[in-house]
Design a protein around this motif. Sequence first.
Motif, PDB file in Angstrom:
ATOM      1  N   LYS A  28      32.483  32.696 -50.989  1.00 21.20           N
ATOM      2  CA  LYS A  28      33.034  33.471 -49.777  1.00 21.20           C
ATOM      3  C   LYS A  28      34.047  32.928 -49.175  1.00 21.20           C
ATOM      4  O   LYS A  28      34.465  33.421 -47.949  1.00 21.20           O
ATOM      5  N   LYS A  29      34.548  31.835 -49.651  1.00 25.17           N
ATOM      6  CA  LYS A  29      35.801  31.198 -48.735  1.00 25.17           C
ATOM      7  C   LYS A  29      37.183  31.576 -49.532  1.00 25.17           C
ATOM      8  O   LYS A  29      37.314  31.256 -50.786  1.00 25.17           O
ATOM      9  N   TYR A  30      38.194  32.318 -48.840  1.00 23.89           N
ATOM     10  CA  TYR A  30      39.416  32.528 -49.108  1.00 23.89           C
ATOM     11  C   TYR A  30      40.288  31.373 -49.420  1.00 23.89           C
ATOM     12  O   TYR A  30      40.539  30.155 -48.600  1.00 23.89           O
ATOM     13  N   ILE A  31      40.862  31.209 -50.554  1.00 24.24           N
ATOM     14  CA  ILE A  31      41.741  30.067 -51.198  1.00 24.24           C
ATOM     15  C   ILE A  31      43.352  30.462 -50.904  1.00 24.24           C
ATOM     16  O   ILE A  31      43.901  29.814 -50.212  1.00 24.24           O
ATOM     17  N   GLY A  32      43.616  31.708 -51.217  1.00 26.60           N
ATOM     18  CA  GLY A  32      45.120  32.115 -51.210  1.00 26.60           C
ATOM     19  C   GLY A  32      45.341  33.366 -51.739  1.00 26.60           C
ATOM     20  O   GLY A  32      44.492  34.058 -52.554  1.00 26.60           O
ATOM     21  N   THR A  33      46.775  33.888 -51.713  1.00 23.60           N
ATOM     22  CA  THR A  33      47.165  35.131 -52.524  1.00 23.60           C
ATOM     23  C   THR A  33      48.170  34.857 -53.256  1.00 23.60           C
ATOM     24  O   THR A  33      49.192  33.882 -53.083  1.00 23.60           O
ATOM     25  N   ILE A  34      48.327  35.633 -54.388  1.00 22.99           N
ATOM     26  CA  ILE A  34      49.358  35.510 -55.216  1.00 22.99           C
ATOM     27  C   ILE A  34      49.858  37.004 -55.526  1.00 22.99           C
ATOM     28  O   ILE A  34      49.457  38.068 -55.536  1.00 22.99           O
ATOM     29  N   LYS A  35      51.498  37.074 -55.356  1.00 18.86           N
ATOM     30  CA  LYS A  35      52.053  38.124 -55.424  1.00 18.86           C
ATOM     31  C   LYS A  35      53.028  38.182 -56.563  1.00 18.86           C
ATOM     32  O   LYS A  35      53.656  37.025 -56.758  1.00 18.86           O
ATOM     33  N   LYS A  36      53.399  39.314 -57.213  1.00 11.70           N
ATOM     34  CA  LYS A  36      54.325  39.252 -58.288  1.00 11.70           C
ATOM     35  C   LYS A  36      55.598  39.658 -57.689  1.00 11.70           C
ATOM     36  O   LYS A  36      55.675  40.850 -56.917  1.00 11.70           O
ATOM     37  N   GLU A  37      56.837  38.862 -57.688  1.00  9.36           N
ATOM     38  CA  GLU A  37      58.147  39.316 -57.344  1.00  9.36           C
ATOM     39  C   GLU A  37      58.991  39.207 -58.331  1.00  9.36           C
ATOM     40  O   GLU A  37      59.572  38.147 -58.575  1.00  9.36           O
ATOM     41  N   GLY A  38      59.414  40.297 -58.951  1.00  9.36           N
ATOM     42  CA  GLY A  38      60.418  40.275 -60.096  1.00  9.36           C
ATOM     43  C   GLY A  38      59.664  39.669 -61.137  1.00  9.36           C
ATOM     44  O   GLY A  38      58.685  40.332 -61.696  1.00  9.36           O
ATOM     45  N   GLU A  39      60.235  38.621 -61.877  1.00 11.31           N
ATOM     46  CA  GLU A  39      59.630  37.988 -63.097  1.00 11.31           C
ATOM     47  C   GLU A  39      58.630  36.852 -62.648  1.00 11.31           C
ATOM     48  O   GLU A  39      58.283  36.102 -63.587  1.00 11.31           O
ATOM     49  N   ARG A  40      58.502  36.388 -61.365  1.00  2.72           N
ATOM     50  CA  ARG A  40      57.655  35.244 -60.830  1.00  2.72           C
ATOM     51  C   ARG A  40      56.338  35.712 -60.219  1.00  2.72           C
ATOM     52  O   ARG A  40      56.508  36.851 -59.453  1.00  2.72           O
TER      53      ARG A  40
END
Length: 73
Positions: A28-40
């Motif tokens: 239940k603990k939030y670690i982080g966010t991942i977003k795709k931007e272009g090729e990365r």
Amino acid sequence: MARKKKAVEISLKDISDDPEVYELWDGKKYIGTIKKEGERYLSYVESNDTPFKSVKLDDAINELLMQYNLHNH
């Protein structure tokens, strides 16, 4: 005496498809966010506005887990 290792359940939630956005959770603990931007993939730790840049999604997940373990243990 050594402590027993306990299993940790990590989940990756798909938040959006355009652009690709994922959230990484430890139970239940939030670690982080991942977003795709272009090729990365940009991975944001909950307490940091500066992203870590990765070419693969797996690398972005590993980076978040490393930062989480570094700062929370």
